[in-house]
Design a protein around this motif. Structure first.
Motif, PDB file in Angstrom:
ATOM      1  N   CYS A  61      -7.430   3.346  32.421  1.00 58.97           N
ATOM      2  CA  CYS A  61      -6.564   2.289  32.947  1.00 58.97           C
ATOM      3  C   CYS A  61      -7.025   1.953  34.361  1.00 58.97           C
ATOM      4  O   CYS A  61      -7.157   2.840  35.203  1.00 58.97           O
ATOM      5  N   CYS A  72      -3.861   2.998  36.903  1.00 58.50           N
ATOM      6  CA  CYS A  72      -3.429   4.381  37.166  1.00 58.50           C
ATOM      7  C   CYS A  72      -4.470   5.421  36.760  1.00 58.50           C
ATOM      8  O   CYS A  72      -4.233   6.611  36.896  1.00 58.50           O
ATOM      9  N   CYS A 103      -1.909   0.275  28.783  1.00 59.26           N
ATOM     10  CA  CYS A 103      -1.834   1.656  29.256  1.00 59.26           C
ATOM     11  C   CYS A 103      -0.543   2.300  28.762  1.00 59.26           C
ATOM     12  O   CYS A 103       0.542   1.777  28.974  1.00 59.26           O
ATOM     13  N   CYS A 120       1.375   3.644  32.438  1.00 62.09           N
ATOM     14  CA  CYS A 120       1.960   2.737  33.428  1.00 62.09           C
ATOM     15  C   CYS A 120       2.288   1.367  32.831  1.00 62.09           C
ATOM     16  O   CYS A 120       2.912   0.544  33.489  1.00 62.09           O
ATOM     17  N   HIS A 160       0.328  -1.034  32.187  1.00 63.18           N
ATOM     18  CA  HIS A 160      -0.584  -2.106  32.574  1.00 63.18           C
ATOM     19  C   HIS A 160      -1.255  -2.690  31.331  1.00 63.18           C
ATOM     20  O   HIS A 160      -1.789  -1.959  30.505  1.00 63.18           O
TER      21      HIS A 160
HETATM   22 ZN    ZN Z   1      -2.111   2.837  33.614  1.00 61.76          ZN
END
Ligand code: ZN
Length: 507
Positions: free
Chosen positions: A414, A417, A433, A436, A438
């Motif tokens: 990712c 993170c 992700c 997180c 994302h």
């Molecule tokens: Zn992430």
């Protein structure tokens, strides 16, 4: 199987290809000997000019009598046989050595024998390098496969990668790369020819004098546009025999200064099938979808039908030489076309990012295959292994900094993170992700990771995939700690990590 391509014949002095825009392609440079690779590494230092060798190709040796060319044929025959002997030796029992002591009997002179050994060492070194790279990719694939199996994440249909040993290269085409000890290029002053090639032959003391007539475009290529003078031509020349004709290749060196300032913006490049190139600023160049894909499908169908027909006729007892050929002209055209599309995409990418520097992954064809396992058939046609080479070559040619970075986990990490997980890729095109949340296009996420690796010394120093994974997980932990400071008042979000089954959160 490794098909031998004679244009990659290489000595450390002068190397060129007549494939890509009349300039030595990165593919051929990739196949160079150790000395050259050392030089290249040295050259990659910022600020130092890079020497590139450009070739002037397709100079036909037509203006001569058949007797002379017959003598050349005779020489080539003996020459190639000896090169093959040394290639086999250097690919099997001994390490390639351009200065190896002569060890096979031959009618060639000692000087020619030296040339043979050099040429064979170049071929064998390239072959060994390519084989080693491919073998390394295989080991990486295997490690990844075993990792997945151990974690119980392997897909059922996933096959364990296998290794098939490479065949020793077989020389098919006539190519002689001679230095000035055996072939001398002499300017002609008193004839309508531009040069004479003085070639020493099997008949000692009776060199061949072959006249060389340059076309206007050869002369233009050999003229320095600044000084209007003829460039200094390298003393090594290459002779090729194709379609019953002899061709000469000349070359010259040019120094290109890297112009990129060290603090220039970094663009990460991800290479793929759906999009040949995705940059970290969200642009895409070239694709194997649409027209190319359609052509490739048609070509595959055609080949299938042909193969069926062959089998059928074989059964009926039709002799082998009467059977329809399995090689496909349209397939070759397609491959050429894909290469052109790749070149166009890479060129455009460089044009649209003037003043930038680039980070890219050196993916071998084997790992590309792995990257797109489900699309193997069109992998072969798409020739993607060609892209990193084109990037490197374009950078060199333009004096732009382009840096190869490690590729491990670049598509699973990712970019926000640093959490690494195959599950971050719900499908080929999406990155999401699991920690997180994302989400973005998968290729864009990868290209951003690649861009970030440009200045990442810590990652560069990692010696294995496992080390890279450990580093990325450490970074993920750091990210979590930083985040928990920032979002200390939002425990719900923190809870997300603990509850995520894929999280490595332990406390
Ligand atoms: Zn992430």
């Amino acid at each position: 199987m490794w098909t031998f391509i004679p244009t990659f014949l290489a000595s450390s002095h002068s190397v060129f290809s007549h494939i890509t825009d009349e300039v030595m392609s990165p593919r051929s440079r990739e196949r160079l000997g150790k000395t050259m690779r050392k030089q290249r590494r040295k050259r990659a230092k910022k600020g130092e000019p890079q020497r590139i060798t450009k070739a002037v190709t397709h100079i036909r040796l037509a203006e001569t009598n058949p007797g002379k060319l017959a003598a050349l044929d005779q020489l080539a025959h003996v020459f190639l046989q000896l090169v093959q002997q040394y290639v086999t030796l250097f690919c099997t029992d001994e390490t390639p050595d351009a200065f190896h002591a002569p060890c096979f009997p031959t009618e060639l002179s000692e000087r020619w024998h030296r040339v043979v050994i050099q040429q064979a060492a170049g071929i064998a070194t390239s072959w060994r390098t390519n084989r080693a790279n491919t073998y390394q990719s295989y080991l990486d694939e295997l490690a990844e496969y075993q990792e997945l199996q151990a974690n119980g994440e392997g897909e059922n249909e996933a096959e364990e990668p296998t290794w098939r040993e490479w065949d020793v290269p077989t020389l098919h085409e006539t190519c002689i790369q001679g230095n000035c000890n055996v072939i001398k290029l002499e300017p002609s002053t008193d004839s309508c020819f531009d040069y004479w090639l003085r070639v020493s032959t099997l008949d000692k003391g009776h060199p061949l004098l072959v006249p060389v007539k340059l076309a206007d475009y050869h002369i233009e290529a050999l003229t320095d546009p600044k000084t209007k003078q003829c460039r200094p031509i390298n003393s090594s020349v290459t002779l090729n025999k194709r379609d019953e004709a002899w061709w000469l290749t000349l070359s010259y060196d040019e120094l290109v200064q890297v112009q990129t300032p060290p603090d220039a913006p970094v663009i990460g490049i991800d290479v793929g099938i759906a999009n040949f190139i995705t940059t970290s600023d969200g642009k895409q160049y070239g694709t194997f979808k649409g027209k190319l894909r359609e052509r490739q499908k048609r070509d595959r169908e055609k080949r299938r039908r042909k193969a069926k027909l062959r089998k059928c006729l074989e059964k009926k007892g039709v002799p082998k030489d009467k059977l329809p050929s399995t090689s496909s002209a349209t397939g070759q055209r397609l491959t050429r076309h894909v290469s052109q599309e790749i070149n166009r995409a890479v060129n455009l990418c460089f044009e649209e990012h003037e003043g930038c520097q680039f980070a890219y992954e050196q993916l071998s064809v084997a790992s590309m295959r792995f990257k797109a396992r489900s699309m193997n058939a069109y992998m072969r046609a798409s020739n993607l292994g060609h892209i990193p080479d084109q990037i490197a070559w374009n950078a060199t040619k333009r004096g732009v900094q382009a840096t190869r970075v490690k590729s491990a986990y670049s598509s699973q990490e990712c970019s926000v993170c640093h959490y690494v997980d195959r599950k971050n890729r719900p499908d080929q095109g999406t990155f999401l992700c699991v920690v997180c949340g994302h989400t973005t296009h998968a290729d864009l996420n990868a290209s951003m990771n690649i861009a970030a690796r440009f200045h990442d010394e810590e990652l560069r120093d990692c010696q294995s995939r496992a080390a890279i994974k450990a580093l990325l997980l450490r970074r993920h932990e750091q990210w979590k700690q930083q985040c928990s400071l920032v979002v200390v008042q939002a425990p719900v979000q923190l809870g997300l990590w603990a509850s995520s089954p894929a999280s490595t959160d332990v406390g």
